[in-house]
Design an enzyme around this catalytic site. Structure first.
Site, PDB file in Angstrom:
ATOM      1  N   ARG A  28       0.867  -1.183   0.000  1.00  0.00           N
ATOM      2  CA  ARG A  28       0.000   0.000   0.000  1.00  0.00           C
ATOM      3  C   ARG A  28       0.901   1.229   0.000  1.00  0.00           C
ATOM      4  NH1 ARG A  28      -3.451  -2.663  -1.467  1.00  0.00           N
ATOM      5  NH2 ARG A  28      -5.485  -3.120  -0.570  1.00  0.00           N
ATOM      6  N   GLU A  70      -3.882   7.571  -4.172  1.00  0.00           N
ATOM      7  CA  GLU A  70      -4.251   7.130  -5.529  1.00  0.00           C
ATOM      8  C   GLU A  70      -5.568   7.767  -5.967  1.00  0.00           C
ATOM      9  OE1 GLU A  70      -4.244   2.858  -5.456  1.00  0.00           O
ATOM     10  OE2 GLU A  70      -2.165   2.800  -4.794  1.00  0.00           O
ATOM     11  N   HIS A 122      -1.513   0.470  -9.772  1.00  0.00           N
ATOM     12  CA  HIS A 122      -2.122  -0.496  -8.850  1.00  0.00           C
ATOM     13  C   HIS A 122      -2.686  -1.711  -9.619  1.00  0.00           C
ATOM     14  CE1 HIS A 122      -3.975  -0.732  -4.570  1.00  0.00           C
ATOM     15  NE2 HIS A 122      -3.801  -1.944  -5.062  1.00  0.00           N
TER      16      HIS A 122
HETATM   17  O1  LIG Z   1      -4.159  -4.155  -3.881  1.00  0.00           O
HETATM   18  C1  LIG Z   1      -4.809  -5.139  -4.011  1.00  0.00           C
HETATM   19  C2  LIG Z   1      -5.257  -5.927  -2.902  1.00  0.00           C
HETATM   20  O2  LIG Z   1      -5.073  -5.536  -1.735  1.00  0.00           O
HETATM   21  O3  LIG Z   1      -5.832  -6.985  -3.164  1.00  0.00           O
END
Ligand SMILES: O=CC(=O)O
Length: 333
Positions: free
Chosen positions: A250, A279, A297
């Protein structure tokens, strides 16, 4: 296990309820089709009522809830679901869920990291190779018609074999990263909430120490109050001018403003970032840097990963409503 082959068990298990807290994204309309024959699905997004009033009038007996993507699951929403016993996050990260409230209420939490581990690990390793071997930069260079280089050579990349890679968070994704990088001849060390038994890699109790002994850090851990900005000024200084940071966890794991400053000053060697603090905003200064590889992402997004998520969701729900052990449970700290 074929989902269709499992119709029978439900008939003897009453009428379990579910609630979907968010409209399923178009790339995963299959999940609804897989679950619908087996469970009673409630979908507030498909109702004209506001979500809160939908939940309080229809969801009193809901025992299991699927939390789609990064839809926040707050204590307030949880309070509208007094019978809730299970939350299934359809993501690896659970930072959008009030995990402490789940723990307080004894609600079991599952996440998708086992379903996503291989794809997320492929992506993390690809970002690392790209930064070290300058592949995206070379691509831009060629597209710009700059080959052959006037009066010189395209800059050298850096070899993977022999590098020391520190993995931050050795869960299912981190372990897949370690397997892949070992095959490239890297030496692996890790930091994690706790030392893992049966893991052959050196353990560092803190990330600062891990950074001081690594050429690259790969971030695979969850974002929590304990891990927010775990990659800070001190850690980047310890990683050093040639050090590389890869993030498929993250954005909030890194102090992003500090990372930008380190990169602009050349105080860190490079970065491969699939996630960002705010984001979809990405710091513009990063666009100018050839030693930074950026991605919107996407680490877990393959049809295979979505299929694995659907199977995992179905398997966990089926186990839950049959009073059997779940395939995966997220350990709330
Ligand atoms: O970022 C994607 C997830 O956490 O599955």
């Amino acid at each position: 296990m074929a989902v269709e082959a499992n119709q029978e068990w439900l008939k003897s298990n009453g009428d379990p309820h579910l609630v979907l807290v968010h409209r399923l994204p178009s790339f995963n309309f299959q999940l609804k089709h897989i679950l619908q024959p087996h469970f009673h699905l409630l979908d507030p997004a498909g109702s004209p009522e506001p979500a809160g009033s939908f939940l309080s009038s229809h969801a009193q007996s809901v025992r299991a809830l699927i939390c789609v993507a990064n839809t926040p699951l707050t204590a307030e929403t949880l309070s509208l679901l007094p019978s809730l016993e299970l939350v299934l996050a359809s993501s690896a990260g659970v930072d959008h869920i009030d995990t402490q409230e789940c723990r307080r209420r004894g609600i079991i939490l599952t996440n998708a990291s086992t379903a996503f581990a291989e794809d997320a690990a492929d992506y993390a390793v690809t970002l690392l190779i790209d930064v070290w071997r300058r592949i995206s930069a070379a691509d831009r260079f060629l597209h710009a018609g700059l080959w052959p280089v006037k009066g010189g050579y395209y800059p050298l990349g850096s070899k993977l074999g022999g590098k020391r890679v520190g993995i931050v968070g050795l869960g299912s994704i981190g372990l897949e990263v370690s397997k892949r990088l070992e095959a490239f001849g890297c030496s692996i060390a890790y930091s994690s909430r706790k030392e893992k038994p049966h893991v052959p890699y050196p353990y560092h109790a803190n990330v600062l120490d891990l950074a001081a002994h690594s050429d690259a850090l790969v971030l695979c851990c969850s974002l929590s109050e304990q891990t927010r900005h775990i990659i800070n000024k001190d850690v980047m200084t310890a990683l050093g001018k040639k050090g590389v940071v890869i993030n498929v966890g993250r954005g909030g794991l890194i102090d992003e403003k500090e990372l930008v400053r380190f990169l602009l000053r050349g105080d860190i060697g490079g970065a491969g970032l699939d996630v960002f603090e705010d984001e979809p905003d990405v710091p513009r200064q990063l666009f100018e840097l050839d030693n930074v590889v950026l991605s919107p992402h996407r680490a877990i997004f393959t049809p295979e990963a979505i299929e694995a998520l659907n199977q995992l969701t179905f398997t966990n729900l089926k186990a839950f409503f049959s009073n059997k052990p779940l395939q995966s449970v997220y350990q709330i700290e």
